[in-house]
Motif scaffolding. Structure first.
Motif, mmCIF file in Angstrom:
data_model
loop_
_atom_site.group_PDB
_atom_site.id
_atom_site.type_symbol
_atom_site.label_atom_id
_atom_site.label_comp_id
_atom_site.label_asym_id
_atom_site.label_seq_id
_atom_site.Cartn_x
_atom_site.Cartn_y
_atom_site.Cartn_z
ATOM 1 N N LEU A 171 -2.194 0.378 4.219
ATOM 2 C CA LEU A 171 -2.272 1.667 4.920
ATOM 3 C C LEU A 171 -3.330 2.558 4.281
ATOM 4 C CD1 LEU A 171 1.561 2.472 5.291
ATOM 5 C CD2 LEU A 171 0.004 1.618 7.062
ATOM 6 N N THR A 172 -3.910 3.452 5.083
ATOM 7 C CA THR A 172 -4.862 4.421 4.547
ATOM 8 C C THR A 172 -4.096 5.540 3.850
ATOM 9 O OG1 THR A 172 -4.759 5.721 6.559
ATOM 10 C CG2 THR A 172 -6.471 4.019 6.459
ATOM 11 N N ALA A 173 -4.828 6.361 3.089
ATOM 12 C CA ALA A 173 -4.215 7.492 2.388
ATOM 13 C C ALA A 173 -3.500 8.410 3.379
ATOM 14 C CB ALA A 173 -5.293 8.265 1.628
ATOM 15 N N GLU A 174 -4.110 8.626 4.547
ATOM 16 C CA GLU A 174 -3.520 9.524 5.551
ATOM 17 C C GLU A 174 -2.190 8.955 6.059
ATOM 18 O OE1 GLU A 174 -6.775 8.353 5.870
ATOM 19 O OE2 GLU A 174 -7.472 10.127 4.806
ATOM 20 N N LEU A 175 -2.181 7.656 6.374
ATOM 21 C CA LEU A 175 -0.951 7.055 6.901
ATOM 22 C C LEU A 175 0.149 7.032 5.846
ATOM 23 C CD1 LEU A 175 -2.251 4.123 9.125
ATOM 24 C CD2 LEU A 175 -1.098 6.230 9.851
ATOM 25 N N LEU A 176 -0.240 6.842 4.587
ATOM 26 C CA LEU A 176 0.766 6.841 3.524
ATOM 27 C C LEU A 176 1.476 8.189 3.462
ATOM 28 C CD1 LEU A 176 -1.063 4.932 0.652
ATOM 29 C CD2 LEU A 176 0.983 4.187 1.869
ATOM 30 N N LEU A 177 0.727 9.271 3.696
ATOM 31 C CA LEU A 177 1.331 10.597 3.682
ATOM 32 C C LEU A 177 2.175 10.811 4.932
ATOM 33 C CD1 LEU A 177 -1.479 12.919 2.285
ATOM 34 C CD2 LEU A 177 0.656 12.220 1.175
ATOM 35 N N ARG A 178 1.610 10.417 6.072
ATOM 36 C CA ARG A 178 2.316 10.647 7.339
ATOM 37 C C ARG A 178 3.638 9.879 7.371
ATOM 38 N NH1 ARG A 178 0.175 8.077 12.684
ATOM 39 N NH2 ARG A 178 1.731 6.584 12.002
ATOM 40 N N ASP A 179 3.608 8.633 6.851
ATOM 41 C CA ASP A 179 4.798 7.771 6.919
ATOM 42 C C ASP A 179 5.582 7.762 5.609
ATOM 43 O OD1 ASP A 179 3.827 7.239 9.396
ATOM 44 O OD2 ASP A 179 3.064 5.241 8.914
ATOM 45 N N ALA A 180 5.559 8.892 4.884
ATOM 46 C CA ALA A 180 6.165 8.922 3.544
ATOM 47 C C ALA A 180 7.638 8.495 3.527
ATOM 48 C CB ALA A 180 6.014 10.318 2.937
ATOM 49 N N ALA A 181 8.316 8.662 4.655
ATOM 50 C CA ALA A 181 9.753 8.328 4.686
ATOM 51 C C ALA A 181 9.998 6.853 4.998
ATOM 52 C CB ALA A 181 10.467 9.203 5.713
ATOM 53 N N ARG A 182 8.939 6.154 5.424
ATOM 54 C CA ARG A 182 9.099 4.735 5.792
ATOM 55 C C ARG A 182 9.515 3.908 4.583
ATOM 56 N NH1 ARG A 182 6.449 0.282 5.526
ATOM 57 N NH2 ARG A 182 4.256 0.092 5.992
ATOM 58 N N LEU A 183 10.363 2.892 4.832
ATOM 59 C CA LEU A 183 10.849 2.054 3.728
ATOM 60 C C LEU A 183 9.869 0.911 3.476
ATOM 61 C CD1 LEU A 183 14.636 1.878 4.715
ATOM 62 C CD2 LEU A 183 13.407 3.636 3.408
ATOM 63 N N LEU A 184 9.710 0.575 2.215
ATOM 64 C CA LEU A 184 8.785 -0.498 1.846
ATOM 65 C C LEU A 184 9.368 -1.852 2.271
ATOM 66 C CD1 LEU A 184 6.105 -0.034 0.387
ATOM 67 C CD2 LEU A 184 7.181 -0.867 -1.699
ATOM 68 N N ARG A 185 8.538 -2.670 2.939
ATOM 69 C CA ARG A 185 9.009 -3.989 3.374
ATOM 70 C C ARG A 185 8.987 -4.959 2.190
ATOM 71 N NH1 ARG A 185 4.930 -3.953 7.672
ATOM 72 N NH2 ARG A 185 4.022 -5.535 6.313
ATOM 73 N N ASP A 186 9.677 -6.054 2.390
ATOM 74 C CA ASP A 186 9.790 -7.096 1.376
ATOM 75 C C ASP A 186 8.433 -7.565 0.840
ATOM 76 O OD1 ASP A 186 10.963 -8.992 -0.100
ATOM 77 O OD2 ASP A 186 12.130 -9.883 1.528
ATOM 78 N N ASP A 187 7.542 -7.960 1.777
ATOM 79 C CA ASP A 187 6.231 -8.491 1.365
ATOM 80 C C ASP A 187 5.398 -7.405 0.696
ATOM 81 O OD1 ASP A 187 6.220 -7.268 3.935
ATOM 82 O OD2 ASP A 187 4.193 -8.034 4.254
ATOM 83 N N GLU A 188 5.513 -6.175 1.189
ATOM 84 C CA GLU A 188 4.756 -5.070 0.581
ATOM 85 C C GLU A 188 5.253 -4.812 -0.837
ATOM 86 O OE1 GLU A 188 3.921 -2.395 4.598
ATOM 87 O OE2 GLU A 188 5.776 -2.108 3.467
ATOM 88 N N ALA A 189 6.576 -4.863 -1.006
ATOM 89 C CA ALA A 189 7.160 -4.610 -2.323
ATOM 90 C C ALA A 189 6.715 -5.682 -3.316
ATOM 91 C CB ALA A 189 8.682 -4.567 -2.215
ATOM 92 N N LYS A 190 6.650 -6.925 -2.848
ATOM 93 C CA LYS A 190 6.204 -8.027 -3.733
ATOM 94 C C LYS A 190 4.758 -7.820 -4.163
ATOM 95 C CE LYS A 190 9.053 -12.016 -2.678
ATOM 96 N NZ LYS A 190 9.405 -12.051 -1.230
ATOM 97 N N ARG A 191 3.924 -7.488 -3.155
ATOM 98 C CA ARG A 191 2.503 -7.250 -3.491
ATOM 99 C C ARG A 191 2.367 -6.085 -4.463
ATOM 100 N NH1 ARG A 191 1.263 -8.679 1.787
ATOM 101 N NH2 ARG A 191 1.409 -6.527 2.508
ATOM 102 N N LEU A 192 3.166 -5.059 -4.239
ATOM 103 C CA LEU A 192 3.079 -3.874 -5.093
ATOM 104 C C LEU A 192 3.499 -4.205 -6.525
ATOM 105 C CD1 LEU A 192 2.483 -0.902 -5.370
ATOM 106 C CD2 LEU A 192 4.855 -0.411 -4.738
ATOM 107 N N SER A 193 4.590 -4.955 -6.678
ATOM 108 C CA SER A 193 5.051 -5.290 -8.035
ATOM 109 C C SER A 193 3.979 -6.069 -8.785
ATOM 110 C CB SER A 193 6.332 -6.124 -7.973
ATOM 111 O OG SER A 193 7.355 -5.355 -7.407
#
Ligand code: GLN
Length: 297
Positions: A46-68
């Protein structure tokens, strides 16, 4: 360094962002808010703007793995560009790998100097030929060829893996037809003539490498850093041959902090066909970063 990054699955982006900042801060990484945003961009796409707009969205499984995984690497001081596998340079994006130096913003000083010289000496329409010694990711030569659409270039590097990355970057930026590659040390084996020679050679004195910032020392390839006992070995190699390779034109090289006077002296002493004395240009941080000199038949 914690080896088990926290589990982010199902947490809202805003909470994840706060946790990231706390961890980055504890690891003494500069600018935790920015770093946290960039890690989230890598993990979610996601872009910086979307990250702010969707701040309440829950992190998905694959996203959480990539982030870790990205966080684990960043907390070990691996530069973000290496985690992403790409880096911005002069407005373009370049692929990077462990085989190449991470392109640095201060190297853009060299690009500015060359473009200014071209503009002042007959313009960008000329079919200039350019040699880049130690091309690494190819960022210098590929940028120049993208800006100078009638120019052609030869890139040298000692590392075949670096040349493979530079080739991919040349294709990505549409200059593959105007660039050739030679696997060689400095100017060895280069017998063509060029109008311009550019280089950001390895320039760290060998004994200083151990004390470098870990983000540099542990991730930039040694071959791209080690400039020999006094850091000036590759400048001497270049200076010994550059007069023949560039009989009439421009030499422009990046230098490390405090090296400008020595490099200017090396060029002045070794290049028989020099025209006038070297000049220098500072980077945006105020450090003398580029040394240039003209040759003339
Ligand atoms: N020319 C590349 C750069 O400036 C690589 C330089 C190097 O490996 N020393 O990023």
């Amino acid at each position: 360094m914690p080896d088990a990054a926290p589990d982010f699955i199902g947490h809202p982006l805003s909470a994840v962002r706060r946790t990231l900042q706390t961890l980055l801060n504890a690891a003494r990484i500069d600018d935790p808010p920015r770093e946290a945003r960039l890690l989230l961009e890598v993990a979610t796409g996601l872009t910086a703007e979307l990250l702010l707009r969707d701040a309440a969205r829950l992190l998905r499984d694959d996203e959480a793995k990539r982030l870790s995984e990205a966080l684990r690497r960043r907390l070990a001081h691996e530069p973000l560009s290496r985690i992403k596998g790409e880096r911005g340079f002069y407005g373009r994006t370049f692929a990077v790998s462990p085989a190449v130096l991470d392109p640095r913003p201060e190297t853009e000083t060299l690009i500015d100097l060359v473009l200014q010289w071209v503009d002042e000496t007959g313009g960008r329409q000329r079919p200039l030929s350019i040699i880049d010694v130690g091309t690494g990711s190819g960022c210098i030569l590929i940028t120049l060829l993208a800006e100078l659409t009638h120019a052609t270039g030869l890139a040298t590097d000692l590392s075949p893996d670096a040349i493979a990355i530079a080739r991919a970057n040349a294709a990505r930026h549409g200059v593959a037809e105007r660039i050739a590659f030679t696997q060689a040390r400095s100017l060895e084996g280069v017998d063509g003539l060029a109008d311009i020679l550019v280089s950001n050679p390895p320039y760290i004195p060998s004994a200083d490498i151990a004390a470098l910032d870990p983000g540099v020392r542990d991730y930039d390839p040694l071959l791209a850093l080690d400039g020999g006992p006094d850091g000036l070995t590759v400048y001497r190699d270049i200076a010994a041959r550059v007069g023949a390779v560039v009989p009439s034109g421009l030499i422009a090289v990046e230098v490390g902090t405090g090296q400008a006077a020595d490099v200017a002296q090396i060029l002045t002493n070794s290049v028989e066909n020099r025209a006038g004395l070297p000049w220098t240009r500072k980077d945006l941080g105020g450090h003398v970063r580029t040394v240039a000199m003209l040759t003339q038949r």
